[in-house]
Design a protein around this motif. Sequence first.
Motif, PDB file in Angstrom:
ATOM      1  N   UNK A 110       0.829  -1.213   0.000  1.00  0.00           N
ATOM      2  CA  UNK A 110       0.000   0.000   0.000  1.00  0.00           C
ATOM      3  C   UNK A 110       0.864   1.265   0.000  1.00  0.00           C
ATOM      4  N   UNK A 157       2.121   5.113  -3.102  1.00  0.00           N
ATOM      5  CA  UNK A 157       1.808   6.438  -2.563  1.00  0.00           C
ATOM      6  C   UNK A 157       3.066   7.291  -2.421  1.00  0.00           C
ATOM      7  N   UNK A 198      -4.048   5.961   4.556  1.00  0.00           N
ATOM      8  CA  UNK A 198      -3.822   4.537   4.836  1.00  0.00           C
ATOM      9  C   UNK A 198      -3.566   4.280   6.313  1.00  0.00           C
ATOM     10  N   UNK A 199      -3.403   5.343   7.111  1.00  0.00           N
ATOM     11  CA  UNK A 199      -3.227   5.156   8.549  1.00  0.00           C
ATOM     12  C   UNK A 199      -4.559   5.187   9.288  1.00  0.00           C
ATOM     13  N   UNK A 229      -6.307  -0.843   3.941  1.00  0.00           N
ATOM     14  CA  UNK A 229      -5.391   0.301   3.904  1.00  0.00           C
ATOM     15  C   UNK A 229      -5.417   1.035   2.568  1.00  0.00           C
ATOM     16  N   UNK A 230      -5.913   0.392   1.501  1.00  0.00           N
ATOM     17  CA  UNK A 230      -5.936   1.104   0.220  1.00  0.00           C
ATOM     18  C   UNK A 230      -6.958   2.229   0.187  1.00  0.00           C
ATOM     19  N   UNK A 262      -6.512   4.763   1.480  1.00  0.00           N
ATOM     20  CA  UNK A 262      -5.632   5.930   1.334  1.00  0.00           C
ATOM     21  C   UNK A 262      -5.404   6.339  -0.114  1.00  0.00           C
TER      22      UNK A 262
END
Lengths: 368, 368
Positions: A205, A209, B268-269, B333-334, B336
Motif C-alpha cells: 500500500x 503512494x 492509509x493510517x 489500507x488502500x 488511502x
Amino acid sequence: MRTRVTEMFGIELPIFAFSHCRDVVAAVSRAGGMGVLGALYFTPEELEMELKWIDDHVDGRPYGVDVVMPASYEGADFAPEELVGRLQGMIPDGHRAFVETLLEQHGVPPLSAAAEAGKVLLGWTDATARPQVEVALRHPIALLANALGPPPADVVELAHRHGVKVAALASTPRHAIKQAEVGVDVVVAQGTEAGGHTGEISTMVLIPQVVDAVDVPVLAAGGIGNGRQMAAGLALGAEGVWTGSLWLTVEEADTPAMAKTRILAATSRDTVRSRSWTGKPARLLKNAWTDAWEAADSPGTLPMPLQFMLVSDALRRIGRSEAAELATFPAGQIIGITNRVRPVSDVVFELVEEYVEASERLDGITRS
Amino acid sequence: MRTRVTEMFGIELPIFAFSHCRDVVAAVSRAGGMGVLGALYFTPEELEMELKWIDDHVDGRPYGVDVVMPASYEGADFAPEELVGRLQGMIPDGHRAFVETLLEQHGVPPLSAAAEAGKVLLGWTDATARPQVEVALRHPIALLANALGPPPADVVELAHRHGVKVAALASTPRHAIKQAEVGVDVVVAQGTEAGGHTGEISTMVLIPQVVDAVDVPVLAAGGIGNGRQMAAGLALGAEGVWTGSLWLTVEEADTPAMAKTRILAATSRDTVRSRSWTGKPARLLKNAWTDAWEAADSPGTLPMPLQFMLVSDALRRIGRSEAAELATFPAGQIIGITNRVRPVSDVVFELVEEYVEASERLDGITRS
C-alpha cells in the motif's frame, strides 16, 4: 539491471542490503549491489575499524553507512555532556525492578565484568550519532542513510559537500515529502512487515503512494526476501529494493548461532511490532521478552531513548546466557521464507534470476 | 489477459471484486472480471432477490457469492432453533451497559420501531450461513467463496455437484494447505492490510509462501487498489487479484454517503485491526467506536458471534444517526489511495492499463 538508483550510484543491481556485519556489506557490494553498514552498535572508534576493514575488502565498489538520528526523543534539549546522567535519572525504579525480576525468572546471570555494563546510549540521539557521521564521512562511502525520519538539514548538506548521497527511511507518504524537502537523494519507503523501526502501512500500500508523492527515487523496503518480492517492489514503482532480515542468515553473517537457528525455523507469524526494544515501535522476533512487556504486570515501555537505556545491559546479559527465549532482535516477516544458509553471492544471484522470471511471467499474461 | 483463473472461469481479466452491492457485482462481471456478492447482511429471502437482480443484469457473465462459515465460534454445538437464545444469554450485562453508555455519550437515539431491532446473528455461523448457500446454488453462480477459513467439506462437495467452484480466504500458508485439503479450487491469500477479517502477515510476504504451499491457483488479496498493485500481486506468483475496499467508492456502490465521504478523505493510517465488530480481528475504519473498545474502561470484546450480536443493533442505530464518528465498517489500507468517485468500468480499465505499464517497466529494467 538499470534504474535511477543504479545510475546514481554506478552499481549493477538495484539491491541495497542493510546489515550490522561488515562481511555482508562488503560481499553485497562486491556482488553488484550496495551494502549498507548499520552504525548503531558501534562507538566512533569501533566504526572507524569496521569501515577501514570494508575499504580493504570491497574492491573499490560503493557502499553505505546507516545511522539513527531520530527527529524527536526525550532529552533532545540536554547538553551532550550531561545527557546520559540526566536521562538515567528519568528511568523509574519500578521499571528497573521489572527488568531485573524478568531476568531472574529466566535464570540470566549478571555480567561478569562491571566494565561491560553501561554502554547504554549508542547512536540513538543526535548527540551520539553525529560522531558516527564524522567517522563515516572520512571514508569513501557512497551513501549515508538515516533510519528514523528526516536527517538534520546540516547533516544532509555536510554529506553532499563530501559527494555523499543521503537516504532516509519513511513509513508514510507525509514522512517522505518532509525528507524530500530537506534534500535527501533517495527515499526508502518501508512497510510495516519490515524488521526494526516500522510504521503501520504495508509495503504493497505504501510504495505507490510514496512514489507518487516525491520526485526522488524510491526504494521498496519491508517484505523483500526473494526475486518475486523484488519484482513486486519494482512493479509498485520503486527504483530498487532495500533488504535487511534476508542477510541475518547468510554464510557471511556474524549473527549469533542461537539467533540464526531461531530465524531459520521461524514463520512469518513469529514477529511482533513492539516498543520493548527502543521505546518506538519496532518489529522484533516475538518471544518471552516481547510477551513480558505486553503482560498484565508490565509497567509499560518508556519513550526513546530511555527504553533502550533501561534494557541494554539486560539484552547483553541475555545474549551471554542460556536464556534463548529472551534473546531479542529486529526481524521482519520475511524470516518465514529464510530457511537455509547460503552465501551472499547465491542470494543475490537468485534475487535477479527470480526477478527476471517474474517479469517474463507478467509479460506473458497480457501477450497470450 | 490469461492466467489459470481466467481459464477456469472463462473470464477476460483476473480481477475478482468482493462487494455487498449487487450493482457493483454485475458491473465488474460485465467489465470482464468477476463480481462476488457478500451474502452476510442478507436473509435468505433478501439474498434470493439480490441474486435474481444480478442474473437479470450480468449479461450471462459469471459471478460469485461469498458467505461466512467460520471454522470455529461460540455455540457451534447448539441446536439451530435455540442458537440465538442461548447465545444472547452468554452476553454479560456489563457489556450491554458499555455499548448503551457509548451511544448515549454520542447522542445516538434508539431505533424508532421495535421491529428493526434484533437482526443479530446474520450469517456468522454454520447454521445461519447454510440457508444462504442453498439459495446461492439455485442461481447460475460460478464461484462460492468462504470468508473465514476452510468451508465444511460437505459444502465443498455440494457446490462441486452444482458445477460451482469453491474459494476460501487464507491468511497463513497453513490455512491455505488445509483449504486445499478440503478441496477448494482457488485460495484467496489475504494480507493484513486488507479490510475485514484479516491476519497479521502482509500481502507481500504471504503470497509467495501460499503459492509455494498449494497447487491450486492463488488470488492476491489485501492492498490491491491500482494496476501497479495488481502487477505486484501477480509478480508474487498469484493468478489474479481479489479486491474489496476499492469498490466502496465507485459510482455504482450503495455505500452510505457519509461513509463514502470518509473513505475518500481517509489516509492509509486511518484503519485499525480490531475485534470490536465481530470478535475476530478485522480491519475497520479507525474511529471513536474502535477507540472506545481499546480505551482503559473498555470491558474487552466478546468471541464470535457474541460480539456482533452485542453490537449489531448499536451499529444500525449509529447508521441512522448523526454520529458519523461512530460509523464502523470494514476498510483496507488502500482507502488511502481511493480519493475520487469513478464508474466501475473506468476502475477496471485503469487496473489493466497500469498493469501493462508496470509489466513493461519491469521488462525494460533488465533489457537496458
